[in-house]
Design an enzyme around this catalytic site. Structure first.
Site, PDB file in Angstrom:
ATOM      1  N   THR A 240      36.210  43.096  20.664  1.00 16.87           N
ATOM      2  CA  THR A 240      36.676  42.101  21.625  1.00 16.87           C
ATOM      3  C   THR A 240      38.096  41.641  21.292  1.00 16.87           C
ATOM      4  OG1 THR A 240      36.059  40.074  22.790  1.00 16.87           O
ATOM      5  CG2 THR A 240      35.792  40.092  20.391  1.00 16.87           C
ATOM      6  N   GLN A 262      37.318  33.994  19.669  1.00 17.91           N
ATOM      7  CA  GLN A 262      37.127  35.439  19.749  1.00 17.91           C
ATOM      8  C   GLN A 262      37.042  36.067  18.373  1.00 17.91           C
ATOM      9  OE1 GLN A 262      36.165  35.162  23.066  1.00 17.91           O
ATOM     10  NE2 GLN A 262      36.618  37.326  22.812  1.00 17.91           N
ATOM     11  N   HIS A 265      33.580  36.777  16.665  1.00 16.76           N
ATOM     12  CA  HIS A 265      32.702  37.868  17.065  1.00 16.76           C
ATOM     13  C   HIS A 265      32.552  38.927  15.986  1.00 16.76           C
ATOM     14  CE1 HIS A 265      31.567  37.296  21.264  1.00 16.76           C
ATOM     15  NE2 HIS A 265      32.752  36.814  21.507  1.00 16.76           N
ATOM     16  N   GLU A 332      41.636  42.446  27.054  1.00 18.22           N
ATOM     17  CA  GLU A 332      40.310  42.227  27.627  1.00 18.22           C
ATOM     18  C   GLU A 332      40.266  40.840  28.273  1.00 18.22           C
ATOM     19  OE1 GLU A 332      35.652  42.071  26.069  1.00 18.22           O
ATOM     20  OE2 GLU A 332      37.310  41.791  24.651  1.00 18.22           O
ATOM     21  N   HIS A 333      40.642  39.814  27.521  1.00 15.70           N
ATOM     22  CA  HIS A 333      40.731  38.446  28.015  1.00 15.70           C
ATOM     23  C   HIS A 333      42.178  37.975  27.864  1.00 15.70           C
ATOM     24  CE1 HIS A 333      36.730  38.872  25.995  1.00 15.70           C
ATOM     25  NE2 HIS A 333      36.288  38.385  27.147  1.00 15.70           N
ATOM     26  N   ASP A 366      32.715  33.748  29.167  1.00 17.81           N
ATOM     27  CA  ASP A 366      31.649  34.409  28.419  1.00 17.81           C
ATOM     28  C   ASP A 366      30.275  33.998  28.906  1.00 17.81           C
ATOM     29  OD1 ASP A 366      33.264  35.927  26.808  1.00 17.81           O
ATOM     30  OD2 ASP A 366      33.253  34.521  25.129  1.00 17.81           O
ATOM     31  N   GLU A 420      46.299  78.379  51.312  1.00 16.78           N
ATOM     32  CA  GLU A 420      45.694  78.302  49.984  1.00 16.78           C
ATOM     33  C   GLU A 420      44.994  79.608  49.593  1.00 16.78           C
ATOM     34  OE1 GLU A 420      43.211  74.835  49.775  1.00 16.78           O
ATOM     35  OE2 GLU A 420      44.941  73.480  49.687  1.00 16.78           O
ATOM     36  N   HIS A 425      37.353  80.046  54.187  1.00 14.31           N
ATOM     37  CA  HIS A 425      37.349  78.684  54.718  1.00 14.31           C
ATOM     38  C   HIS A 425      37.743  78.701  56.193  1.00 14.31           C
ATOM     39  CE1 HIS A 425      37.069  77.481  50.543  1.00 14.31           C
ATOM     40  NE2 HIS A 425      37.140  76.184  50.870  1.00 14.31           N
TER      41      HIS A 425
END
Length: 441
Positions: A240, A262, A265, A332-333, A366, A420, A425
């Site tokens: 985190t 944080q 964690h 992340e945050h 959170d 192509e 096709h």
């Protein structure tokens, strides 16, 4: 306690050169892959027996079965602290409000008269969700995984969390209670790479899943990488991280507390302050010490996280430069604690989630903002989003053309097919018109 990186004075470099100057944790998923491979294959070949053996090896418990009995879920909810239950219920309510608004509806585009393309959204059939249970217990992660899956319309939802010796080999009772509150009755005592392998391959007790989501440690991330292509995954979540972009208007007490929040964690958690104010940087550093002394998890998590190479105070010349730094970092945050914080936040391009001003700390996100806390880490916010209802949906295009609508564009299709060097096709078009292509428009 926390290092400093001074980026003032010279012009900031561009792209990767700037990212290389910023702090980041060592998180070698490729190296971990070699260690999880035999674990995953053991689950593949031995099923529940391998899960039981690994629970004894890694979690120190001897399981009789991997699936959690229904009565254990009922008991956990019955015995849950009423205050914790009320908090979980409010977190669920707010998450549902936000995620329900993310639902996508079928949309039809009329391309030409008689020719349309409809996009419908179909949920995956079955998902395996993971809730970590190592250093901490995360019932909030149960909510953040289950609610978007439910709101997407996923019919089969299973959840795994590590076996806990303290609770007789069951996952933590608060995890079980959160599952019961959400109506998830398929729960397994399995952790780390073994849980991912169980969902990917299936075992005697657990049918295979189409997708696995949820945060976890490096072993979970490595297992997700191992199974990419076989099953869907949300992301290879790393440690985190929080970045705070702040100026002299920020309260150093708030900033320090958010960095610590944080850091608690994991010893690899990243805490980064980006500021143009030396005075704020000094005040935050001074504030860290007493706040750390007053909390838990000091020596095993907070101090190594803040002292690690992944954490730093980054000094910049101004908010414009600070924005360039946080965009390069892709946190992340990301908290914005500046004057005109909402306007500054509007200029941010790369972040998992953005928290505006002094009254929207990451801790709120959170648990109870209504937003999702399963977010991209390690700079992946520059190309990836957090977990949402869309994570569990697949867009399917439905093409509906009449004869006249195809005739109008047939010559273009044949021309492009021949360009192509794919004549078959074009032949598939010609066959519908007696091998003579209409001129169209």
């Amino acid at each position: 306690m926390i290092s400093r990186i001074d980026l003032r004075g010279d012009a900031l470099p561009e792209g990767p050169a700037l990212r290389d100057l910023l702090p980041r944790a060592d998180f070698d998923v490729a190296a971990a892959l070699d260690k999880v491979r035999p674990i995953c294959e053991a689950v593949h070949h031995r099923g529940d027996a391998a899960l039981i053996d690994f629970a004894e090896k890694f979690d120190g418990v001897k399981l009789d079965q991997v699936r959690v009995p229904a009565e254990a879920l009922d008991k956990a909810l019955k015995e849950l602290d009423p205050a914790v239950r009320a908090a979980l219920e409010e977190s669920i309510r707010r998450a549902r409000l936000v995620h329900r608004e993310q639902r996508r509806t079928t949309h039809t585009t009329q391309v030409v008269p008689g020719g349309s393309v409809t996009e419908k959204w179909v949920p995956v059939d079955r998902v395996g969700l993971y809730a970590p249970g190592g250093r901490s217990v995360y019932p909030s992660s149960v909510i953040m995984n289950v609610v978007p899956a439910q709101e997407a319309g996923v019919e089969s939802i299973a959840l795994a969390s590590p076996a806990q010796a303290e609770f007789g080999g069951l996952p933590h009772p608060t995890i079980l209670a959160a599952c019961a509150l959400l109506g998830v009755d398929e729960v397994y005592a399995a952790g780390g790479a073994t849980a991912v392998a169980m969902f990917a391959y299936g075992t005697e007790s657990c049918p295979p899943a189409d997708m696995v989501t949820g945060p976890g440690n490096i072993w979970v991330a490595a297992a997700k990488r191992y199974f990419t292509g076989k099953i869907g995954i949300d992301a290879e979540a790393g440690p985190t991280e929080i970045a705070v972009l702040a100026d002299s208007t920020a309260d150093p007490v708030h900033v320090a507390s958010d960095l610590i929040s944080q850091a608690e964690h994991d010893p690899l958690a990243a805490a980064v302050l980006v500021t143009d104010s030396v005075e704020l940087a000094d005040a935050v550093e001074k504030e860290l010490e007493p706040q750390i002394a007053a909390t838990k998890h000091i020596e095993d998590r907070i101090v190594p996280a803040l002292k690690g190479r992944q954490s730093a105070i980054v000094l910049v010349d101004g908010i414009d430069e600070g924005l360039r730094v946080v965009d390069a970092y892709g946190a992340e945050h990301l908290e914005i604690q500046t004057a005109e914080a909402a306007a500054v936040a509007d200029r941010v391009r790369n972040a998992g989630a953005i928290f505006i001003g002094p009254w929207a700390p990451v801790s709120l996100g959170d648990y109870a903002a209504g937003s999702n806390h399963v977010l991209p880490t390690g700079g992946c916010a520059c190309h990836s989003s957090g977990l949402s209802v869309q994570s569990f949906l697949r867009g399917v295009h439905i093409v509906d053309y009449t004869r006249d609508a195809l005739a109008e564009v047939a010559h273009h299709v044949v021309t492009l097919a021949e360009a192509e060097d794919l004549p078959a096709h074009g032949a598939a078009i010609k066959a519908r018109f007696g091998w003579k292509v209409p001129e169209g428009k």
